[in-house]
Design a protein around this motif. Structure first.
Motif, PDB file in Angstrom:
ATOM      1  N   GLU A   1       7.555  -3.645  -6.196  1.00  0.00           N
ATOM      2  CA  GLU A   1       6.672  -3.111  -5.173  1.00  0.00           C
ATOM      3  C   GLU A   1       5.618  -2.244  -5.838  1.00  0.00           C
ATOM      4  O   GLU A   1       5.907  -1.392  -6.675  1.00  0.00           O
ATOM      5  CB  GLU A   1       7.452  -2.278  -4.167  1.00  0.00           C
ATOM      6  CG  GLU A   1       6.620  -1.915  -2.964  1.00  0.00           C
ATOM      7  CD  GLU A   1       7.441  -1.310  -1.837  1.00  0.00           C
ATOM      8  OE1 GLU A   1       6.852  -0.539  -1.063  1.00  0.00           O
ATOM      9  OE2 GLU A   1       8.637  -1.605  -1.740  1.00  0.00           O
TER      10      GLU A   1
ATOM     11  N   ASP B   1       1.743  -0.452  -4.629  1.00  0.00           N
ATOM     12  CA  ASP B   1       0.728  -0.233  -3.597  1.00  0.00           C
ATOM     13  C   ASP B   1       1.103  -0.929  -2.288  1.00  0.00           C
ATOM     14  O   ASP B   1       0.294  -1.615  -1.673  1.00  0.00           O
ATOM     15  CB  ASP B   1      -0.651  -0.710  -4.074  1.00  0.00           C
ATOM     16  CG  ASP B   1      -1.116   0.023  -5.321  1.00  0.00           C
ATOM     17  OD1 ASP B   1      -0.772   1.215  -5.478  1.00  0.00           O
ATOM     18  OD2 ASP B   1      -1.825  -0.597  -6.133  1.00  0.00           O
ATOM     19  N   GLU B   2       2.349  -0.784  -1.902  1.00  0.00           N
ATOM     20  CA  GLU B   2       2.885  -1.332  -0.643  1.00  0.00           C
ATOM     21  C   GLU B   2       2.833  -2.855  -0.569  1.00  0.00           C
ATOM     22  O   GLU B   2       2.808  -3.433   0.517  1.00  0.00           O
ATOM     23  CB  GLU B   2       2.182  -0.691   0.558  1.00  0.00           C
ATOM     24  CG  GLU B   2       2.378   0.808   0.616  1.00  0.00           C
ATOM     25  CD  GLU B   2       1.708   1.439   1.822  1.00  0.00           C
ATOM     26  OE1 GLU B   2       1.516   0.752   2.838  1.00  0.00           O
ATOM     27  OE2 GLU B   2       1.394   2.636   1.733  1.00  0.00           O
ATOM     28  N   ALA B   3       2.805  -3.513  -1.719  1.00  0.00           N
ATOM     29  CA  ALA B   3       2.831  -4.979  -1.774  1.00  0.00           C
ATOM     30  C   ALA B   3       3.896  -5.410  -2.775  1.00  0.00           C
ATOM     31  O   ALA B   3       4.212  -4.674  -3.713  1.00  0.00           O
ATOM     32  CB  ALA B   3       1.475  -5.522  -2.186  1.00  0.00           C
ATOM     33  N   LEU B   4       4.455  -6.594  -2.563  1.00  0.00           N
ATOM     34  CA  LEU B   4       5.400  -7.159  -3.519  1.00  0.00           C
ATOM     35  C   LEU B   4       4.642  -8.042  -4.497  1.00  0.00           C
ATOM     36  O   LEU B   4       3.864  -8.905  -4.096  1.00  0.00           O
ATOM     37  CB  LEU B   4       6.467  -7.983  -2.798  1.00  0.00           C
ATOM     38  CG  LEU B   4       7.455  -7.174  -1.972  1.00  0.00           C
ATOM     39  CD1 LEU B   4       8.381  -8.108  -1.194  1.00  0.00           C
ATOM     40  CD2 LEU B   4       8.264  -6.238  -2.854  1.00  0.00           C
TER      41      LEU B   4
END
Length: 177
Positions: free
Chosen positions: A120, A122-125
């Motif tokens: 994870e 910056d709030e992304a996978l």
């Protein structure tokens, strides 16, 4: 320590990967190497644009715990890495298996030694791939979208995971909402 001295210490190691796992010199303080989120290499805040030099440095990367180092027989220099040293810039399907092409003159197949994991950021996978010797690579945006399309076309979905199949192993590349 400057780039010329580092290159001199690597003379004769420009073919293949040298045995960095056998080299354990002291940490050299001073020069600063950085690899940014886009895979660009920097030395003391100046971008390195010489591809041959970058490939030489990549050949002597070593990962210890969570840190990356450039290692020569006589010195070890910390490399600050934003995401991963290698950038996967394309792929090929060869005999129903996936071959990744990197920006650093190295290609490899997704298999049991070269697997993926999601992190994870910056709030992304973001999928990372073990490229070699525990050194990871990230997939550039264009290649990632092509891989997602390929996975969807081939129905490579299980539960809420999207994956790639290569050498009969499912390699996760994302989550399905």
């Amino acid at each position: 320590m400057n780039i010329s001295k580092i290159v001199d210490n690597l003379k004769g190691h420009d073919k293949g990967f040298p045995p960095v796992e056998n080299w354990n010199p002291d940490l050299c303080v001073g020069p600063e190497f950085t690899i940014d989120r886009e895979g660009n290499w920097y030395y003391d805040s100046s971008q390195i644009k010489n591809t041959k030099l970058i490939n030489l440095f990549a050949s002597v990367l070593k990962k210890e715990k969570e840190n990356y180092y450039l290692v020569t027989p006589v010195e070890k220099i910390l490399v600050n890495v934003d995401l991963a040293p290698y950038k996967i810039i394309d792929f090929e399907i060869v005999n129903e298996n996936i071959k990744f092409i990197t920006n650093l003159d190295y290609d490899f197949y997704l298999d049991e030694d070269h697997t993926t994991r999601l992190i994870e950021m910056d709030e992304a996978l973001i999928p990372l791939v073990n490229v070699r010797s525990n050194i990871e690579g990230f997939i550039n945006r264009n290649t990632y979208y092509k891989l997602v399309d390929f996975a969807l076309e081939n129905n490579y979905k299980h539960k809420n995971n999207l994956y790639l199949s290569s050498f009969n192993i499912n390699h996760i590349i994302g989550k399905i909402a």
